[in-house]
Design an enzyme around this catalytic site. Structure first.
Site, short mmCIF file in Angstrom:
data_model
loop_
_atom_site.label_atom_id
_atom_site.label_comp_id
_atom_site.label_asym_id
_atom_site.label_seq_id
_atom_site.Cartn_x
_atom_site.Cartn_y
_atom_site.Cartn_z
N SER A 3 76.38 68.95 4.33
CA SER A 3 75.07 68.50 3.88
C SER A 3 74.30 69.58 3.13
CB SER A 3 74.23 68.01 5.06
OG SER A 3 74.02 69.07 5.99
N GLY A 4 74.88 70.78 3.02
CA GLY A 4 74.23 71.87 2.34
C GLY A 4 74.48 71.86 0.84
N VAL A 47 74.30 81.18 -5.55
CA VAL A 47 74.54 79.79 -5.91
C VAL A 47 73.21 79.07 -6.15
CG1 VAL A 47 75.73 77.67 -5.27
CG2 VAL A 47 76.54 79.88 -4.37
N TRP A 92 57.71 88.73 -6.85
CA TRP A 92 57.74 89.94 -6.03
C TRP A 92 58.74 90.94 -6.57
CZ3 TRP A 92 58.39 85.83 -1.83
CH2 TRP A 92 57.14 85.33 -1.44
N HIS A 100 66.32 80.73 -1.69
CA HIS A 100 66.85 81.85 -2.45
C HIS A 100 66.10 81.99 -3.78
CE1 HIS A 100 70.55 81.27 0.22
NE2 HIS A 100 69.99 82.42 0.56
N VAL A 158 76.38 73.74 -1.25
CA VAL A 158 77.77 73.78 -1.71
C VAL A 158 78.53 72.56 -1.21
CG1 VAL A 158 79.90 75.12 -1.73
CG2 VAL A 158 77.69 76.29 -1.81
N TYR A 211 73.22 88.53 9.45
CA TYR A 211 73.98 87.52 8.70
C TYR A 211 75.16 88.17 7.97
CZ TYR A 211 74.88 83.86 5.21
OH TYR A 211 75.47 82.91 4.41
N THR A 264 79.01 84.39 -6.00
CA THR A 264 77.75 85.01 -6.35
C THR A 264 76.63 84.05 -5.97
OG1 THR A 264 78.07 84.16 -8.59
CG2 THR A 264 78.69 86.44 -8.19
N LYS A 304 79.19 87.36 8.52
CA LYS A 304 80.04 86.88 7.44
C LYS A 304 81.22 87.82 7.22
CE LYS A 304 78.29 82.98 5.93
NZ LYS A 304 79.10 81.74 5.88
#
Length: 272
Positions: free
Chosen positions: A13-14, A171, A206, A184, A16, A141, A169, A145
């Site tokens: 559901s994300g 996304v 920022w 992001h 990617v 995180y 890279t 990974k």
């Protein structure tokens, strides 16, 4: 025709995962003999080993694309490094172990460019993952990974499993997370640009605007995932990106956050 493939996609559901669904279902790239199963958090809590085993026993996949993860933007990572470490370690260990137990032939997991050392040289390549600590802002995180690579090598050494990983890279694409706090950089810039245009105020970005980043469109990444699943034979992770020369600065990406619908005359400010 090769052996039948039953492909299970976690985290479907994300960003990617939905891109892979689109490529498989809408672009018709699924090959004869392939069955695709797309899982979301509604189907199983992958932090729970019993639920993970149950969903793998139910579907008995031959191949897995592992996308499920606890994810977030910069500020969420900075605040919850321990949660990002523990929850992602649970998810990854459960998924890989359940895959092994049901005899999955190949797993392709999704890593992140944040796994690379904070202090490094460029260009970066796959051999540099473990050469130093990641940036302190999201070390929980990043280390979780990184450990997928360790997992994969250990499954190869002990059980002969062909479990591998890709390192995309940054996304972006349809169904992205546009939260300014948790999203992001590109969707965050787009959201900020929308608000600035709506309120008639300057767009504030920022940082200095000088860091360089590469981006990849989610549907392009989805097509590359399928190539890795079908064709890439190594356990060593592989970077998925555009050409290194295409890296841009945040300063260059800021103006691109405006589409024809959001063009405005207000200046763009980039405080250091």
């Amino acid at each position: 025709m090769g052996d039948p493939m039953r492909v299970l996609v976690t985290g479907a559901s994300g960003l990617v995962g939905r891109a892979i669904q689109h490529v498989v279902k809408e672009e018709g790239v699924a090959k004869e003999g392939e069955e695709w199963i797309f899982l979301s958090s509604k189907d199983a809590n992958l932090m729970n080993m019993d639920q993970t085993r149950a969903v793998f026993e139910k579907h008995r996949p031959t191949h897995v694309i592992h996308l499920a993860a606890m994810v977030g933007g910069l500020f969420k990572n900075m605040k919850y490094n321990l949660d990002f470490w523990r929850n992602n370690i649970y998810i990854n260990d459960n998924v890989l172990q359940a895959a092994h137990e049901v005899g999955v032939v190949k797993v392709v997991s999704c890593l992140s460019t944040c796994i690379f050392p904070d202090k490094t040289t460029y260009p970066i390549d796959e051999t540099m993952i473990h050469n130093g600590p990641p940036h302190e802002s999201n070390f929980g995180y990043a280390y979780a990974k990184r450990m997928i690579d360790v997992h994969n090598r250990a499954y190869l050494q002990q059980h002969g499993r062909c479990y591998t990983a890709v390192i995309p890279t940054n996304v972006f694409g349809p169904h992205d997370n546009f939260s300014i706090e948790d999203g992001h950089v590109l969707p965050g810039l787009i959201h900020k640009a929308y608000i600035a245009q709506k309120e008639g105020k300057p767009l504030v970005v920022w940082g200095s605007g000088t860091p360089r980043r590469q981006f990849i469109y989610s549907l392009d990444l989805a097509r590359l995932f399928l190539w890795v699943l079908r064709e890439y034979p190594e356990v060593e992770p592989i970077i998925l990106s555009d050409h290194p020369a295409e890296r841009g600065t945040y300063r260059s990406w800021g103006p691109l956050s405006f589409s024809k619908r959001t063009m405005m005359s207000s200046p763009i400010l980039r405080p250091v």
